[in-house]
Design an enzyme around this catalytic site. Sequence first.
Site, PDB file in Angstrom:
ATOM      1  N   LYS A 240      -7.025  40.347 -20.782  1.00 45.50           N
ATOM      2  CA  LYS A 240      -6.205  40.445 -19.578  1.00 45.50           C
ATOM      3  C   LYS A 240      -6.593  39.311 -18.636  1.00 45.50           C
ATOM      4  O   LYS A 240      -7.772  38.977 -18.496  1.00 45.50           O
ATOM      5  CB  LYS A 240      -6.427  41.805 -18.925  1.00 45.50           C
ATOM      6  CG  LYS A 240      -5.557  42.069 -17.694  1.00 45.50           C
ATOM      7  CD  LYS A 240      -5.797  43.475 -17.157  1.00 45.50           C
ATOM      8  CE  LYS A 240      -4.956  43.760 -15.918  1.00 45.50           C
ATOM      9  NZ  LYS A 240      -5.146  45.130 -15.406  1.00 45.50           N
TER      10      LYS A 240
ATOM     11  N   SER B 229      -1.163  47.984 -14.685  1.00 48.35           N
ATOM     12  CA  SER B 229      -1.013  46.553 -14.559  1.00 48.35           C
ATOM     13  C   SER B 229      -1.331  45.783 -15.832  1.00 48.35           C
ATOM     14  O   SER B 229      -1.085  44.581 -15.918  1.00 48.35           O
ATOM     15  CB  SER B 229      -1.944  46.054 -13.441  1.00 48.35           C
ATOM     16  OG  SER B 229      -3.305  46.273 -13.799  1.00 48.35           O
TER      17      SER B 229
ATOM     18  N   SER C 136      -4.227  51.800 -14.993  1.00 49.99           N
ATOM     19  CA  SER C 136      -3.642  50.565 -15.529  1.00 49.99           C
ATOM     20  C   SER C 136      -4.001  50.230 -16.965  1.00 49.99           C
ATOM     21  O   SER C 136      -3.508  49.249 -17.514  1.00 49.99           O
ATOM     22  CB  SER C 136      -4.009  49.374 -14.628  1.00 49.99           C
ATOM     23  OG  SER C 136      -3.378  49.509 -13.378  1.00 49.99           O
TER      24      SER C 136
END
Length: 505
Positions: free
Chosen positions: A77, A160, A184
């Site tokens: 990420k 997210s 998330s």
Amino acid sequence: MSWHNTPIALMAKALAAKEVSSTELTQYFLDRIEAGKRWNAYLDVSAHLSLDQANKADQLISSGKAGKLTGIPVAHKDVFVTRGWKSTAASKILDGYQSPFDATVVANLGIPDEGNPNGAGMVCLGKTNMDEFAMGSSNENSAYGAVLNPWNSAHVAGGSSGGSAAAVAAGLAPIATGTDTGGSIRQPAAFCGLTGIKPTYGRVSRYGMIAYASSLDQAGPMGKTAEDCALLLSAMSSHDPRDSTSLADSGEDYGRYLNQAWQEKDANAAKPLEGLRIGLPKEFFAEGLATDVAKSVHEAAKVFESLGAKLVEVSLPKTKLSIPVYYVLAPAEASSNLSRFDGVRYGHRASEYKDLGDMYQKSRTEGFGAEVKRRIMIGTYVLCHGYYDAYYLQAQKIRRIIAADFQAAFKECDVILGPVAPDVAWRLGEKSKDPVQMYLEDIYTLSTNLAGLPAMSAPCGFNPSNLPIGMQLIGNYFSEARLLQVAHQYQQATDWHLRQASEVA
């Protein structure tokens, strides 16, 4: 061979047996990333860096110095700073930024060298898209465009960590890292038909992880199976003196219980979860939960019963308060953390300005997106003199009450089962005009972050439109290995985790 459908546990065996090389695996996924750009899952890919790491991994395998994960590709990420790749947190204010060092998570999983002798030997494929500074539930807040859901490209991938979820679901990575501040990891995993776990706060170092809300942020893995997540979490987790919240005893084999019965004595092979008490919070199955989601989670509960578990009703009475508490505390911490992005030391700086104050204002106005600005303003407001006691201090008090609710529930059960989100992945743009409606989608996940508890998502069904449904398993502090054991036994009895995204070749 379809390596994108292969769990990393099997991939590791193939590498050890030299049935495939790390270079071949890495090239395979780089080719899929190139062909799968439509999902917008990646923000930065550097083939030559990935192949260089793969070559080093092959050398380790040939020399007999390989670990369990050596040579397996992984996507990170974009919230984790990574040498060689851009680290932007999906924000224009960090556009083009390259870090001079690796985040601890990246280093722990990376190729070992003199400065990082304990790296697991995994190969970085690139940096995945996300909501800007991890603020969002749909991955529509990225400065570089929304991530599309591989099960239906008209729907969101979740946020997210939507880029990591879409990358694994679309076969653009075998496994990926994510972060979970209010759901998330779990929510995008549920929306994309994956397994993902948020460990106990402090299990995984936050050093080098671009901060949103420091007392809530926690890193974890996202993969196809509970076994894959156990392998990655074991490599990610370690005590880190550079992170003051890092647990001294962090770092263990989270897969040690996977194939064991819940009760080792007098174990019944037909009922491996005999003795396990699963709590069903009545507040998680109240008004607002979609019928098809409730049905799938209840059917999962029946599977657990068939495996020997006992179902008990529990109560988490302060569940509804987790949303207002979270949206006071998280923005307050964000307003402090994001003050470092001012155009002075790094990141975006406005091209024209009158003085220092004007430079700050213009740089931040141009660099931050709408949702980030909204949360900074909320956070600044609740921390202002005159409002601190009324909002921030009260939210901290309720946070302790929410944590106490969980401890009361765990006197009645060992693991809590419920939905991850009230609904399945919604259509792109459907909720983006109403922030409050978007925030309500986090109602079942926020409380575990506020309490610092481990929780995970695992696929448990589909709605009539063939969109994945995820169930949430919540454990008491430091029970990650047991949570993964429960999910693994469920996955041995079902095949939801084996389904391939409908729009993926």
